[in-house]
Design a protein around this motif. Structure first.
Motif, short mmCIF file in Angstrom:
data_model
loop_
_atom_site.label_atom_id
_atom_site.label_comp_id
_atom_site.label_asym_id
_atom_site.label_seq_id
_atom_site.Cartn_x
_atom_site.Cartn_y
_atom_site.Cartn_z
N ILE A 13 0.62 -1.16 -0.05
CA ILE A 13 0.01 0.17 -0.03
C ILE A 13 0.81 1.19 0.06
CG2 ILE A 13 -1.84 1.40 1.19
CD1 ILE A 13 -2.83 -1.30 2.34
N PRO A 14 1.85 1.49 0.88
CA PRO A 14 2.64 2.71 1.05
C PRO A 14 3.52 2.62 -0.11
CG PRO A 14 3.22 1.19 2.64
CD PRO A 14 2.04 0.53 2.11
N THR A 15 3.94 1.73 -0.78
CA THR A 15 4.86 1.53 -1.82
C THR A 15 4.21 2.18 -3.16
OG1 THR A 15 6.13 -0.27 -0.84
CG2 THR A 15 6.36 0.09 -3.36
N LEU A 16 3.18 1.51 -3.47
CA LEU A 16 2.12 2.00 -4.12
C LEU A 16 1.83 3.29 -4.34
CD1 LEU A 16 0.94 0.89 -7.26
CD2 LEU A 16 -1.12 0.21 -5.58
N LEU A 17 1.58 3.79 -3.32
CA LEU A 17 1.09 5.28 -2.92
C LEU A 17 2.28 6.09 -3.49
CD1 LEU A 17 -1.15 7.39 -1.88
CD2 LEU A 17 -0.06 7.00 0.15
N GLY A 18 3.58 5.80 -3.06
CA GLY A 18 4.83 6.57 -3.09
C GLY A 18 4.96 6.59 -4.61
N MET A 97 -8.28 10.61 -7.72
CA MET A 97 -7.60 9.46 -8.61
C MET A 97 -7.56 8.29 -7.67
SD MET A 97 -4.12 9.43 -10.60
CE MET A 97 -3.19 9.37 -9.15
N LEU A 98 -7.11 8.62 -6.25
CA LEU A 98 -6.84 7.40 -5.47
C LEU A 98 -8.28 6.88 -4.99
CD1 LEU A 98 -4.06 8.71 -3.03
CD2 LEU A 98 -3.71 6.97 -5.00
N VAL A 321 -2.06 6.80 -18.65
CA VAL A 321 -0.63 6.80 -18.16
C VAL A 321 -0.79 6.21 -16.50
CG1 VAL A 321 1.21 8.23 -17.18
CG2 VAL A 321 0.26 8.48 -19.18
N PHE A 322 -1.58 6.95 -15.67
CA PHE A 322 -1.73 6.69 -14.35
C PHE A 322 -2.37 5.29 -14.20
CE2 PHE A 322 -1.13 11.29 -13.66
CZ PHE A 322 0.04 11.20 -12.90
N GLY A 323 -3.42 4.90 -15.12
CA GLY A 323 -4.14 3.59 -15.03
C GLY A 323 -3.10 2.28 -15.24
N THR A 324 -2.34 2.42 -16.28
CA THR A 324 -1.40 1.26 -16.60
C THR A 324 -0.22 1.18 -15.42
OG1 THR A 324 -0.37 3.00 -18.04
CG2 THR A 324 -1.72 1.53 -19.10
N LEU A 325 -0.09 2.56 -15.02
CA LEU A 325 1.15 2.58 -14.07
C LEU A 325 0.71 1.81 -12.78
CD1 LEU A 325 3.85 3.79 -12.81
CD2 LEU A 325 2.68 5.70 -12.31
N PHE A 326 -0.49 2.20 -12.39
CA PHE A 326 -1.28 1.41 -11.20
C PHE A 326 -1.05 0.01 -11.30
CE2 PHE A 326 -4.82 -0.08 -8.67
CZ PHE A 326 -4.58 0.35 -7.40
N ILE A 327 -1.84 -0.45 -12.61
CA ILE A 327 -1.95 -1.84 -12.74
C ILE A 327 -0.63 -2.65 -12.60
CG2 ILE A 327 -2.93 -3.53 -14.41
CD1 ILE A 327 -5.06 -1.54 -14.98
N PHE A 328 0.10 -1.96 -13.61
CA PHE A 328 1.47 -2.58 -13.63
C PHE A 328 2.34 -2.60 -12.33
CE2 PHE A 328 1.51 -1.33 -18.40
CZ PHE A 328 0.26 -2.00 -18.74
N THR A 329 2.39 -1.62 -11.47
CA THR A 329 3.05 -1.50 -10.31
C THR A 329 2.34 -2.39 -9.38
OG1 THR A 329 3.67 0.88 -10.80
CG2 THR A 329 3.79 -0.03 -8.62
N LEU A 330 1.23 -2.38 -9.08
CA LEU A 330 0.58 -3.53 -8.58
C LEU A 330 0.87 -5.06 -8.71
CD1 LEU A 330 -1.38 -4.06 -6.03
CD2 LEU A 330 -3.30 -3.79 -7.76
N LEU A 331 0.81 -5.26 -10.16
CA LEU A 331 1.08 -6.46 -10.51
C LEU A 331 2.49 -7.01 -10.37
CD1 LEU A 331 0.25 -9.24 -12.13
CD2 LEU A 331 0.85 -8.18 -14.12
N GLY A 332 3.56 -6.03 -10.37
CA GLY A 332 4.80 -6.12 -10.34
C GLY A 332 5.20 -6.46 -8.82
N LEU A 333 4.67 -5.71 -7.93
CA LEU A 333 4.82 -5.94 -6.53
C LEU A 333 4.28 -7.35 -6.11
CD1 LEU A 333 3.93 -2.31 -5.01
CD2 LEU A 333 6.07 -3.22 -5.25
N ILE A 334 3.35 -7.69 -6.68
CA ILE A 334 2.57 -8.96 -6.17
C ILE A 334 3.46 -10.13 -6.64
CG2 ILE A 334 0.66 -10.57 -6.68
CD1 ILE A 334 -1.25 -8.35 -6.51
#
Length: 357
Positions: A13-18, A97-98, A321-334
């Motif tokens: 959660i904080p990683t994705l938020l940052g 956005m959040l 930009v932010f939609g793909t960033l959110f999805i890809f970052t979340l998937l990468g962390l998982i």
């Protein structure tokens, strides 16, 4: 292990938020946003009526007192800012956005008549095909090759194979793609493979067997261009990892007990040597899947996620930009967490709790 997984999930959660906050600040500060682009387009008109559609808003330039060099009417500019959501302060925009992202609502593209989710779903098959097959082939070839190089360290096979993989690594993927097109796709020599696309135009009319063959036929050149450059790092990493384990005392003891070389290699060395390979798999997969195929997609006319993200960044299409960033970052962390869990599957002796203690 369960407590470790829970802590890692909470840290997402904080990683994705940052990551989102940092990119939001950088992108908002960059010039040439969607409002500026729309104003620049409108200033090229002279008294003509132009309609701006997006977000349900329509603006008539003819009725906005536009008078050439005098610039656009401030009311029109304010309406454009409202249309793109820039009538609110940055902090409020980021908060909205959040909140939307918590419900997986990524909005609609500024410049495409589609939602962000539908765009990702549309481009996903291309990226899945390129990323999955190239990663699979890289691991299926590099790991056995690295093991053999470790077993035959210093032999002629080790020397010439090292030369081959390093030369392959030195050739950029996009340059190799162009070479493959020139040689095998009707350039100057052979015409064995299609030049563009993931399937043929008459794909829907084919039988299931013909569709599979056609799909694989179109993938040969782009997957080859993506895979060749990935051999060197993984092959040499596998070789060095196995060499380190082969020289340890437990291997000497296993051989002294009369175990066969294959039993020693695959029953004892493999489990320990593969730890570092497993650790690098998530990063390799995510890297190829999301970022490594941009130039390959352009060269072979494949409309995938790499090209979508690149064009969105150029056009300042912030929802994409932010939609793909959110999805890809979340998937990468998982996926990174899954890589850590895989450690324990390869070697059950690993205990993350005792390591932290």
């Amino acid at each position: 292990m369960l407590a470790y997984i829970i802590r890692r999930l909470l840290l997402i959660i904080p990683t994705l938020l940052g990551i989102l906050l940092l990119n939001f600040v950088i992108i908002q500060a960059a010039p040439g946003g969607p409002v500026e682009q729309m104003i620049a387009k409108l200033e090229g008109f002279d008294g003509a009526t132009s309609r701006i559609s997006g977000g349900g808003a329509e603006v008539s330039v003819a009725g906005s007192n536009y008078r050439g060099a005098q610039g656009l009417d401030p009311e029109l500019i304010a309406e454009i800012e409202k249309m793109y959501g820039f009538d609110k302060p940055p902090v409020e925009r980021f908060w909205i956005m959040l909140v939307n992202y918590l419900h997986f609502d990524f909005g609609d593209s500024f410049f495409r008549d589609a939602s962000v989710i539908s765009l990702i779903e549309e481009k996903m098959p291309v990226s899945i095909s390129l990323g999955l097959w190239s990663t699979l082939l890289t691991y299926l070839i590099s790991i056995p090759l690295g093991i053999r190089k470790a077993v035959h360290h210093g032999s002629p096979f080790d020397v010439w194979s090292s030369t081959a993989v390093i030369v392959g690594y030195a050739i950029p993927g996009f340059l190799l793609a162009i070479m493959l097109i020139v040689v095998f796709a009707g350039g100057s020599y052979l015409d064995w493979f299609p030049l563009r696309g993931l399937t043929s135009n008459h794909f829907e009319e084919m039988t299931l067997g013909q569709q599979i063959v056609d799909y694989l036929w179109h993938l040969v050149l782009p997957v080859t261009a993506l895979t060749i450059s990935g051999f060197a790092t993984l092959t040499l990493l596998t070789k060095n990892s196995f060499l380190d384990e082969i020289n340890k005392q437990y291997v000497v003891t296993a051989r002294a007990k009369g175990l066969t070389e294959n039993r020693v290699l695959y029953g004892h060395v493999f489990r320990n040597a593969m730890l570092i390979i497993v650790a690098g798999f998530p990063a390799a997969f995510v890297g190829v899947f999301f970022t490594g195929s941009l130039l390959i997609e352009v060269i072979f006319s494949l409309d995938g996620l790499g090209l979508l993200s690149f064009e969105a960044a150029l056009n300042r299409d912030y929802p994409v930009v932010f939609g793909t960033l959110f999805i890809f970052t979340l998937l990468g962390l998982i996926v990174k967490l899954i890589g850590d869990i895989t450690y324990t599957l390869v070697d059950p002796r690993i205990d993350f709790e005792s390591r932290e203690g």
